[in-house]
Design an enzyme around this catalytic site. Structure first.
Site, PDB file in Angstrom:
ATOM      1  N   ARG A 286      86.337 -62.710  35.057  1.00 59.26           N
ATOM      2  CA  ARG A 286      86.697 -63.787  36.094  1.00 59.26           C
ATOM      3  C   ARG A 286      85.443 -64.369  36.659  1.00 59.26           C
ATOM      4  O   ARG A 286      84.705 -64.038  37.405  1.00 59.26           O
ATOM      5  CB  ARG A 286      87.404 -62.775  37.134  1.00 59.26           C
ATOM      6  CG  ARG A 286      88.704 -62.532  37.131  1.00 59.26           C
ATOM      7  CD  ARG A 286      89.216 -61.444  38.230  1.00 59.26           C
ATOM      8  NE  ARG A 286      90.434 -60.995  38.340  1.00 59.26           N
ATOM      9  CZ  ARG A 286      91.019 -59.800  37.994  1.00 59.26           C
ATOM     10  NH1 ARG A 286      90.179 -59.072  37.989  1.00 59.26           N
ATOM     11  NH2 ARG A 286      92.404 -59.740  38.136  1.00 59.26           N
ATOM     12  N   ARG A 322      87.536 -66.426  31.309  1.00 58.80           N
ATOM     13  CA  ARG A 322      88.443 -67.282  32.002  1.00 58.80           C
ATOM     14  C   ARG A 322      87.850 -68.468  32.580  1.00 58.80           C
ATOM     15  O   ARG A 322      86.668 -68.179  33.312  1.00 58.80           O
ATOM     16  CB  ARG A 322      89.221 -66.418  32.837  1.00 58.80           C
ATOM     17  CG  ARG A 322      90.218 -67.451  33.883  1.00 58.80           C
ATOM     18  CD  ARG A 322      91.317 -66.620  34.592  1.00 58.80           C
ATOM     19  NE  ARG A 322      90.592 -66.050  36.027  1.00 58.80           N
ATOM     20  CZ  ARG A 322      91.090 -65.292  36.827  1.00 58.80           C
ATOM     21  NH1 ARG A 322      92.440 -64.896  36.537  1.00 58.80           N
ATOM     22  NH2 ARG A 322      90.661 -64.692  37.685  1.00 58.80           N
ATOM     23  N   GLU A 411     100.975 -67.057  33.828  1.00 62.62           N
ATOM     24  CA  GLU A 411     100.976 -66.477  35.349  1.00 62.62           C
ATOM     25  C   GLU A 411     102.029 -67.191  35.911  1.00 62.62           C
ATOM     26  O   GLU A 411     102.299 -66.710  37.174  1.00 62.62           O
ATOM     27  CB  GLU A 411      99.648 -66.727  35.912  1.00 62.62           C
ATOM     28  CG  GLU A 411      98.541 -66.242  35.130  1.00 62.62           C
ATOM     29  CD  GLU A 411      97.169 -66.370  36.081  1.00 62.62           C
ATOM     30  OE1 GLU A 411      96.824 -65.613  36.833  1.00 62.62           O
ATOM     31  OE2 GLU A 411      96.483 -67.544  35.845  1.00 62.62           O
ATOM     32  N   ASN A 434      99.727 -60.150  37.931  1.00 63.61           N
ATOM     33  CA  ASN A 434      99.455 -60.147  39.318  1.00 63.61           C
ATOM     34  C   ASN A 434     100.237 -61.344  39.866  1.00 63.61           C
ATOM     35  O   ASN A 434     101.388 -61.536  40.876  1.00 63.61           O
ATOM     36  CB  ASN A 434      98.068 -60.141  39.921  1.00 63.61           C
ATOM     37  CG  ASN A 434      97.341 -59.036  39.394  1.00 63.61           C
ATOM     38  OD1 ASN A 434      98.137 -58.138  39.011  1.00 63.61           O
ATOM     39  ND2 ASN A 434      96.086 -59.083  39.090  1.00 63.61           N
ATOM     40  N   ASP A 435      99.737 -62.648  39.310  1.00 64.08           N
ATOM     41  CA  ASP A 435     100.509 -63.976  39.304  1.00 64.08           C
ATOM     42  C   ASP A 435     101.792 -64.111  39.105  1.00 64.08           C
ATOM     43  O   ASP A 435     102.749 -64.615  39.742  1.00 64.08           O
ATOM     44  CB  ASP A 435      99.333 -65.149  39.268  1.00 64.08           C
ATOM     45  CG  ASP A 435      98.521 -65.305  40.388  1.00 64.08           C
ATOM     46  OD1 ASP A 435      98.607 -65.214  41.333  1.00 64.08           O
ATOM     47  OD2 ASP A 435      97.239 -65.242  39.956  1.00 64.08           O
ATOM     48  N   ARG A 445     101.084 -62.583  47.230  1.00 64.61           N
ATOM     49  CA  ARG A 445     100.604 -61.268  46.870  1.00 64.61           C
ATOM     50  C   ARG A 445      99.385 -60.930  47.967  1.00 64.61           C
ATOM     51  O   ARG A 445      99.022 -59.951  47.776  1.00 64.61           O
ATOM     52  CB  ARG A 445      99.934 -61.524  45.451  1.00 64.61           C
ATOM     53  CG  ARG A 445      98.578 -62.341  45.249  1.00 64.61           C
ATOM     54  CD  ARG A 445      98.146 -62.562  43.851  1.00 64.61           C
ATOM     55  NE  ARG A 445      96.958 -61.843  43.444  1.00 64.61           N
ATOM     56  CZ  ARG A 445      96.383 -61.894  42.468  1.00 64.61           C
ATOM     57  NH1 ARG A 445      96.614 -62.985  41.623  1.00 64.61           N
ATOM     58  NH2 ARG A 445      95.293 -61.261  42.335  1.00 64.61           N
ATOM     59  N   CYS A 482      96.334 -58.772  31.152  1.00 66.66           N
ATOM     60  CA  CYS A 482      95.284 -58.738  31.852  1.00 66.66           C
ATOM     61  C   CYS A 482      95.493 -58.431  33.589  1.00 66.66           C
ATOM     62  O   CYS A 482      94.503 -58.270  34.437  1.00 66.66           O
ATOM     63  CB  CYS A 482      94.191 -59.575  31.583  1.00 66.66           C
ATOM     64  SG  CYS A 482      94.939 -61.310  32.197  1.00 66.66           S
TER      65      CYS A 482
HETATM   66  C1  PEP Z   1      96.659 -62.017  37.465  1.00 65.57           C
HETATM   67  O1  PEP Z   1      96.957 -62.931  38.320  1.00 65.57           O
HETATM   68  O2  PEP Z   1      97.013 -61.069  36.842  1.00 65.57           O
HETATM   69  C2  PEP Z   1      95.089 -62.044  36.957  1.00 65.57           C
HETATM   70  C3  PEP Z   1      94.892 -61.208  36.086  1.00 65.57           C
HETATM   71  O3  PEP Z   1      94.309 -62.963  37.532  1.00 65.57           O
HETATM   72  P1  PEP Z   1      93.855 -62.728  39.127  1.00 65.57           P
HETATM   73  O4  PEP Z   1      94.253 -61.461  39.481  1.00 65.57           O
HETATM   74  O5  PEP Z   1      92.378 -62.978  38.913  1.00 65.57           O
HETATM   75  O6  PEP Z   1      94.566 -63.780  39.762  1.00 65.57           O
HETATM   76 MG    MG Z   2      95.939 -64.781  38.211  1.00 64.47          MG
END
Ligand code: PEP
Ligand code: MG
Length: 552
Positions: A286, A322, A411, A434-435, A445, A482
């Site tokens: 990141r 990324r 995402e 996550n996104d 989130r 990821c």
């Molecule tokens: C995600 O969104 O799952 C991701 C890996 O990116 P971040 O958590 O940094 O937004």
């Molecule tokens: Mg993300």
């Protein structure tokens, strides 16, 4: 028996007696300044300096993520604008403890108003203020209780300084009333592999000596457990400890099907810990975490130095970097538009980079230069990509600037729905669950009130993963995971069954996932995946997969 729900961090289980964190110091009273302003200011100056030194020392002792957090706190203790504010309050006749309290509170309110990552940092400021006030009062700073025997620590919230230095021989697990999945307590607990549940609204009902079970995979604290439940929790814990000391083999299913296990990193200094935990490379670096405090876009030379340091730690291994993912929970002053009403739906990720293409070009140039000087296998991906046109834009510019393997993150649901066409253009896809979960379920989130929607077991999310997995299989291109989902061992197996080719996670989670993969063949993983996507809800998907898994 009662079950107190919260947000589980990691997958650990623990049982034992509760010990509560000492209550914070009371708010300083408003009695006017006694004596002269100059000596009051001198006392504050001494307290600030000694707190900053103490925090920095704790940082060095803790290392890793914790060190960065504690050093940031040490800087907060010496922030010149806060010190000016304290001085002017003393000049107006406020007593020094009260002046510290008010000045830090004002700073905290500003950060909370900004929200997102900065908002989460607001709690750190109140800890710094408490430490300074304790020093002025000549009492010890509030902190973790001492005990001869192991215990479960219950607190309103933990200061980073406390979380970083927890004695893991004594603290079996953490339970906090406040905090969400991205609070510092959660981040540090995850990176140190501490069993924890945050945001337990009823945590205040737990008293010293109460025996409880902390089940972070289920996200519940069980009060008054039966002897059988305690025995079961202890057995789960023992099995987990065994997995953590198992040999660091390459990730694979029971039948030998390889599933490379990669690390999610935010700084080149985390690389050594990832290698020690058996990471086979990096699945998500990141880059925005390198620049969170930078007022201006970083230049090519300084970026290149960071990337060389990262890549040099993984010779011959895959490292997926990324491009800057700014916006919403990770605002960067030089990339993020101010005043958006819905920053999660705003000009973030690739959209922001495209708007400031010179920043994207500099970053890709720095990455290509670092790649040329090192032996790692560099892959570069764009965050928050919506469709094929955006994929083409990123792939073209990345190749033009010398990136050999460009890809995109999945995402946003629209990208998953176009998976086949996206993979005709990109060399790989990495799913940020996550996104992807946030956007599929339309639930912020960062918002505690809708945290229950942020569940990657939801069959709607899993169906999107399945679509990406099939497109990956058809094209022969990689589809990695990821997001946090990859660190949930049973879900990791399901994701492989859906077609994920690699799993990337915080290094502390690697051992549990490695152990769980070895319990299932690819056919079993596919059967579990089929059960999950056919379920009507996240809870039903979990139950269906558990049932399939135990029947095999
Ligand atoms: C995600 O969104 O799952 C991701 C890996 O990116 P971040 O958590 O940094 O937004
Ligand atoms: Mg993300």
């Amino acid at each position: 028996m009662r079950e107190l729900p919260g947000v589980g961090v990691g997958r650990g289980t623990a049982s034992g007696p509760v010990l509560r964190m000492a209550a914070p110091l009371g708010e300083p009273d408003q009695t006017p300044l006694q004596g002269d302003a100059a000596s009051a200011k001198a006392a504050v100056g001494e307290a600030l300096a000694s707190v900053a030194t103490d925090l920095a020392k704790r940082g060095v002792a803790a290392g890793g993520d914790a060190q960065a957090v504690l050093e940031a706190q040490a800087l907060m203790a010496q922030d010149p604008s806060v010190l000016d504010d304290v001085h002017s309050r003393i000049d107006q006749g406020t007593n020094p403890e009260r002046a510290v309290f008010e000045a830090f509170k004002a700073f905290q309110d500003i950060l909370s108003g900004i929200g997102g990552y900065m908002g989460e940092r607001a709690a750190d400021l109140s800890d710094v203020a408490q430490r300074i006030i304790a020093r002025l009062r000549g009492v010890s700073a509030p902190g973790v209780p001492e005990s001869e025997t192991p215990f479960i620590l219950v607190a309103h919230d933990l200061a980073p300084a406390d979380t970083a230095l927890l004695d893991l021989e004594k603290v079996l697990a953490l339970v906090t009333r406040d905090g969400g999945p991205t609070s510092h307590t959660a981040i540090l607990a995850r990176s140190k592999g501490i069993t924890a549940i945050v945001g337990v609204v009823d945590a205040d009902s737990l008293a010293d000596g109460d025996v409880v079970i902390v089940d972070s995979a289920a996200g519940v604290v069980v009060t008054d457990p039966t002897a059988e439940q305690v025995a079961e929790a202890e057995a789960t814990r023992a099995e987990r400890l065994k997995a953590r000391t198992a040999p660091l083999t390459a990730g694979a299913l029971k039948d030998g099907h390889a599933v490379p296990l990669l690390a999610n990193l935010g700084s080149p200094s985390d690389a050594a810990a990832a290698v020690a935990a058996g990471a086979e490379g990096v699945g998500l670096f990141r880059t925005e975490f390198l620049f969170l405090d930078a007022p201006y876009a970083p230049d090519v030379a300084s970026q290149k130095a960071s990337y060389v340091e990262l890549l040099a730690a993984f010779p011959g291994k895959k490292v997926v970097v990324r491009a800057l993912d700014a916006g919403a929970d990770k605002p960067l002053p030089f990339l993020t538009d101010k005043g958006e009403e819905n920053p999660a739906l705003g000009r973030r990720g690739l959209r922001a980079l495209r708007h400031h293409e010179e920043i994207l070009r500099d970053q890709l140039t720095a990455l290509a230069q670092a790649d040329a000087e090192t032996e790692a296998d560099l892959w570069v991906m764009a965050p928050m990509v919506a469709d094929v046109e955006e994929t083409q834009y990123f792939v073209d510019i990345a190749r033009e600037l010398g990136i050999r393997t460009p890809g995109v993150m999945a995402e946003i649901p629209s990208l998953a729905l176009l998976a086949e066409q996206v993979l005709e253009v990109a060399d790989f896809v990495s799913i940020g669950t996550n996104d992807l979960t946030q956007y599929t379920l339309a639930a912020d989130r960062m918002l505690g009130s809708v945290a229950s929607y942020q569940d990657p077991w939801h069959p709607a999310v899993l169906r999107l993963v399945a679509q990406l997995g099939s497109a990956g299989a058809a094209s022969g291109k990689g589809v990695g995971i990821c997001g946090e989902a990859a660190s949930d061992p049973l879900l990791a197996v399901v994701l492989v069954g859906l077609g994920a080719t690699t799993l990337s996670m915080t290094p502390a989670a690697l051992a549990d996932v490695r152990a769980e993969l070895l319990n299932h063949t690819l056919d079993e993983a596919r059967a579990m995946a089929e059960a999950a996507v056919a379920a009507p809800s996240a809870a039903a998907a979990r139950a269906a997969v558990a049932a399939v898994s135990s029947s095999l």
